[in-house]
Write a protein that holds these residues in place. Structure first.
Motif, PDB file in Angstrom:
ATOM      1  N   SER A   1      36.145  28.457  46.102  1.00 32.25           N
ATOM      2  CA  SER A   1      36.331  29.916  46.052  1.00 32.25           C
ATOM      3  C   SER A   1      37.531  30.405  46.862  1.00 32.25           C
ATOM      4  N   THR A   2      38.085  29.538  47.713  1.00 28.54           N
ATOM      5  CA  THR A   2      39.038  29.950  48.745  1.00 28.54           C
ATOM      6  C   THR A   2      40.257  30.721  48.228  1.00 28.54           C
ATOM      7  N   GLU A   3      40.774  30.313  47.071  1.00 26.65           N
ATOM      8  CA  GLU A   3      42.047  30.883  46.593  1.00 26.65           C
ATOM      9  C   GLU A   3      41.931  32.352  46.199  1.00 26.65           C
ATOM     10  N   ILE A   4      40.709  32.888  46.101  1.00 25.63           N
ATOM     11  CA  ILE A   4      40.576  34.311  45.726  1.00 25.63           C
ATOM     12  C   ILE A   4      41.152  35.186  46.834  1.00 25.63           C
ATOM     13  N   ILE A   5      40.621  35.021  48.053  1.00 27.17           N
ATOM     14  CA  ILE A   5      41.109  35.821  49.187  1.00 27.17           C
ATOM     15  C   ILE A   5      42.570  35.464  49.498  1.00 27.17           C
ATOM     16  N   GLU A   6      42.900  34.168  49.411  1.00 27.84           N
ATOM     17  CA  GLU A   6      44.289  33.767  49.706  1.00 27.84           C
ATOM     18  C   GLU A   6      45.263  34.483  48.780  1.00 27.84           C
ATOM     19  N   TYR A   7      44.884  34.621  47.506  1.00 29.64           N
ATOM     20  CA  TYR A   7      45.771  35.284  46.552  1.00 29.64           C
ATOM     21  C   TYR A   7      45.941  36.763  46.906  1.00 29.64           C
ATOM     22  N   ILE A   8      44.839  37.401  47.271  1.00 31.08           N
ATOM     23  CA  ILE A   8      44.928  38.829  47.618  1.00 31.08           C
ATOM     24  C   ILE A   8      45.773  38.996  48.880  1.00 31.08           C
ATOM     25  N   GLN A   9      45.608  38.081  49.833  1.00 33.38           N
ATOM     26  CA  GLN A   9      46.433  38.155  51.052  1.00 33.38           C
ATOM     27  C   GLN A   9      47.910  37.986  50.721  1.00 33.38           C
TER      28      GLN A   9
END
Lengths: 194, 534
Positions: free
Chosen positions: B32-40
């Protein structure tokens, strides 16, 4: 040339398998293909076997994973890893592998045996990618040599690959970009020999 | 409308951004990690007021999002499937409150356990809580369903789950984007009686939630994401697919002699009428579900039992691991494709391992030598890169349960009378859910040694900053009630091996609670800093 390419990419975590996928994907998009490209992140990346499925097509793609017996090419950064995925190859498919082993396990098999198992396939190509990468200007460009070799089997314009590399490595500086471009050229020449 | 090449996780992130997201919270966890990373990343390169943060754990992340909703803005909370276990208290109760700003929970399951300790299916959690769940099967659906999830979250005043799986989270494809909606402020929630889970209020709210199920099913029946295609000229077999099962079915369907009636389910609760319509036109059903046989188990209560159902329960499809184009091909009765053979087989495995130069390697070496001196010992382990300490050549840990469990388990083992009990945990996981167990152990000065392997990052999921920096961890440990005399900090470098080994041994011998913090940055953090300095 075909309307659709199914390519298995393999290697060991850290060998730049995902960068190969990224360059081919960007280039394929520039040439109007649609694509699906499945990767493995997380724990498996830590020095373990890495596998990516890359599907490029002029028409819609259903599955992210390539069915067994459908791959046009198995492209591997490492010879033993390439052999894990032979059953993905279609009968007329080709296995292309870099020649040098990545020995981070105690029971790595005899390299001659591995090479001869590859050579005994219906269609295969072993490339001394390390040597070509060194010639290109950086040992880190082994994966781009393999991109070059793969590109000879696909209907993707050379300019698209050049642009993809420039985009992907834009933060790394001119020197790295030009070494990677050299590596692709050397890989193309090596890929055509068979 | 623009086209963009994204991971499945990123498609979901973009759907959220374009739906007018105000605040996103999460805890890193593959896949799931890349969801928040993408928004950041989006925040860095665009002018926007969106906030996206990592939290201490999934529960604090979820509670944060509930607060955003109460305040009147759209919010996203992300985690992996097992993270929802941690957030479950907040999650279950949030179904009983009247969601104000749209609240979307993105959960990524990991069938096949590529990077997880189980393959639990989050659809059960959505069903358990009584909330709608949307399950995309491709990137465009991940994007479109996320936008839709915000709409129905505010329409029904309910949290909405979007369920991803590894193969979609970590696959790249092209999506079409629409225009980004601005952040809308709906104002603070109007009715505070709908926001307090007091028993007297919950009794009413629970009845309301049960009533709402009818609306959810009605919505599900009408949704285009639940697509029924009937072929009345072929009645022998029909197909139900959920999630990625649909992709693998369609990959093979052109090789079938007849085109089969097919219901794809992407929205839950399940569309009961659509299932009955399919059942009315076929003699048997093959159900192809990624995850547990969730819909398959429900079918008995929905359709006539004269209709034979084939799926995971009767072995038509494997009951564990991922679906793929090949096992689905066999399940629908097609012969395997012709393929090459002969060169594979007899190859040694290549499991993941700690990187060359990893500080954990030195920590495990010192620990192993210290432990070797005792006739009896227990070493509990935890979730992170250092879980690879379970494998040779380290073979240093004996247990792995869930985030933070090393400390509680060590305490239990010690209180059961075992000597020389050691818990090993990373700094990120310690702050996620190890702290409370340390307070337990400190409250009784339990005879055990805790080793916090501090590499200054959340390494396994890709170098997210930890919630607290290294110097603060020491203060935190003391504040938990640990005797400062038995709090040791070790710099884990090969040259310090003899000293480190000696200190670890002494602290294991000490009859009481000791904490040892092994310090050295992850080699990738060092690499990242050098890269940024260039």
């Amino acid at each position: 040339m075909a309307e659709k390419y199914d390519i298995i990419l393999s290697g060991v975590g850290g060998q730049g398998v995902l960068s190969v996928a990224a360059v081919i994907s960007i280039a394929a998009m520039k040439d109007g293909y649609t694509l699906r490209q499945s990767e493995v992140h997380g724990m498996a990346q830590r020095g373990g076997a890495v596998l990516a499925h890359m599907r490029i097509s002029r028409t819609d793609i259903s599955s992210d994973l390539i069915p067994k017996g459908m791959a046009d090419v198995v492209l591997s950064m490492e010879p033993m890893e390439s052999l894990r995925y032979v059953d993905y190859l279609k009968p007329e498919g080709i296995l292309i592998s870099a020649s040098a082993p990545y020995e981070n396990i105690p029971d790595y098999p005899d390299l001659h045996d591995i090479h001869s198992r590859i050579e005994n396939l219906k269609s295969s190509l072993i490339i001394d990618a390390k040597k070509l990468a060194k010639e290109a200007g950086t040992m880190k460009s082994v994966n781009m040599v393999m991109v070059g070799a793969l590109s000879t089997r696909m209907d993707i314009r050379e300019e698209s690959i050049v642009e993809a590399i420039k985009e992907l490595f834009s933060s790394k500086g001119e020197k790295i970009i030009s070494a990677n471009l050299n590596a692709v050229l050397l890989g193309r020449t090596a890929g055509k020999i068979q | 409308m623009s086209e963009i090449l994204v991971l499945g996780d990123e498609a979901l992130a973009l759907g959220s951004i374009d739906a007018g997201l105000a605040v996103a919270y999460g805890y890193p966890g593959t896949p799931s990690t890349e969801i928040i990373e993408y928004i950041q990343g989006y925040i860095k390169s665009n002018e926007t007021e969106i906030i996206a943060r990592w939290c201490s754990n999934e529960k604090t992340a979820y509670e944060g999002s509930v607060g955003v909703s109460y305040a009147g803005k759209r919010t996203l909370v992300t985690m992996k499937h097992v993270g929802l276990n941690v957030a479950a208290d907040a999650f279950m109760n949030s179904a009983l409150i009247k969601i104000n700003g749209g609240l979307v929970l993105a959960v990524a399951d990991d069938p096949g356990m590529h990077s997880s300790q189980n393959e639990q299916d989050s659809r059960y959690f959505a069903d358990f809580a009584g909330i709608p769940c949307l399950e995309p099967r491709n990137h465009q659906e991940a994007y479109d369903m996320t936008m839709e999830a915000y709409r129905i979250s505010e329409l029904f005043n309910i949290p909405v789950m979007i369920k991803l799986v590894t193969r979609l989270s970590h696959s790249r494809s092209v999506i079409k984007r629409v225009e980004t909606l601005p952040i809308t402020d709906l104002g603070k929630a109007a009715d505070k009686l709908k926001w307090m889970a007091l028993p007297s209020l919950s009794r009413t709210n629970w009845k309301d939630l049960i009533e709402k199920q009818k609306e959810f099913i009605e919505y599900s029946e009408k949704s285009d994401f639940n697509k029924l295609t009937l072929n009345s000229s072929y009645v022998e077999t029909g197909i139900i697919t959920t999630g990625l099962g649909s992709n693998y079915y369609l990959e093979n369907a052109e090789d079938l002699e007849s085109s089969l009636s097919h219901l794809h389910i992407g929205v839950y609760p399940v569309p009961v009428d659509k299932i009955r319509k399919l059942a009315a036109s076929v003699e048997s059903i093959i159900i192809i579900e990624e995850g547990y046989p969730f819909v398959e188990r429900m079918l008995n209560g929905i359709i006539n039992e004269a209709i034979k159902v084939h799926g995971k329960l009767d072995g038509t499809l494997p009951s564990s691991g991922e679906l793929n184009p090949d096992n689905v091909r066999t399940a629908i009765g097609l012969k395997p494709r012709e393929k090459q053979t002969g060169a594979g087989g007899d190859l040694p495995g290549r499991p993941p391992q700690l990187c060359a130069g990893c500080p954990h390697t030195d920590a495990f070496k010192a620990l192993n030598e210290a432990i070797a001196g005792f006739s009896e010992s227990i070493v509990t382990g935890d979730i992170g890169c250092y879980a690879l300490g379970a494998l040779p050549p380290h073979s240093a840990i004996e247990t792995l349960l869930c985030m933070g469990a090393s400390i509680g388990m060590a305490r239990g083992a010690s209180e059961a009378g075992r000597k020389h009990v050691v818990a090993s945990i990373g700094d990120g996981t310690f702050m996620h859910s190890g702290i409370t167990a340390l307070i337990d152990a400190a409250s009784t000065n339990t005879d055990m040694t805790l080793i916090i392997m501090d590499n200054s990052t959340t390494a396994m999921t890709g170098m997210q900053d930890t919630i607290m920096t290294s110097p603060m961890i020491k203060n935190l440990v003391i504040a938990c009630g640990v005797d400062p005399e038995h709090l040791k900090e070790l710099k884990v470098l090969p040259k310090n091996h003899e000293e480190n080994f000696r200190i670890i041994k002494e602290e294991i011998e000490y009859e009481g609670l000791s904490v040892i913090i092994t310090l050295r940055e992850c080699i990738h953090v060092v690499g990242k800093i050098r890269g940024e300095l260039k």
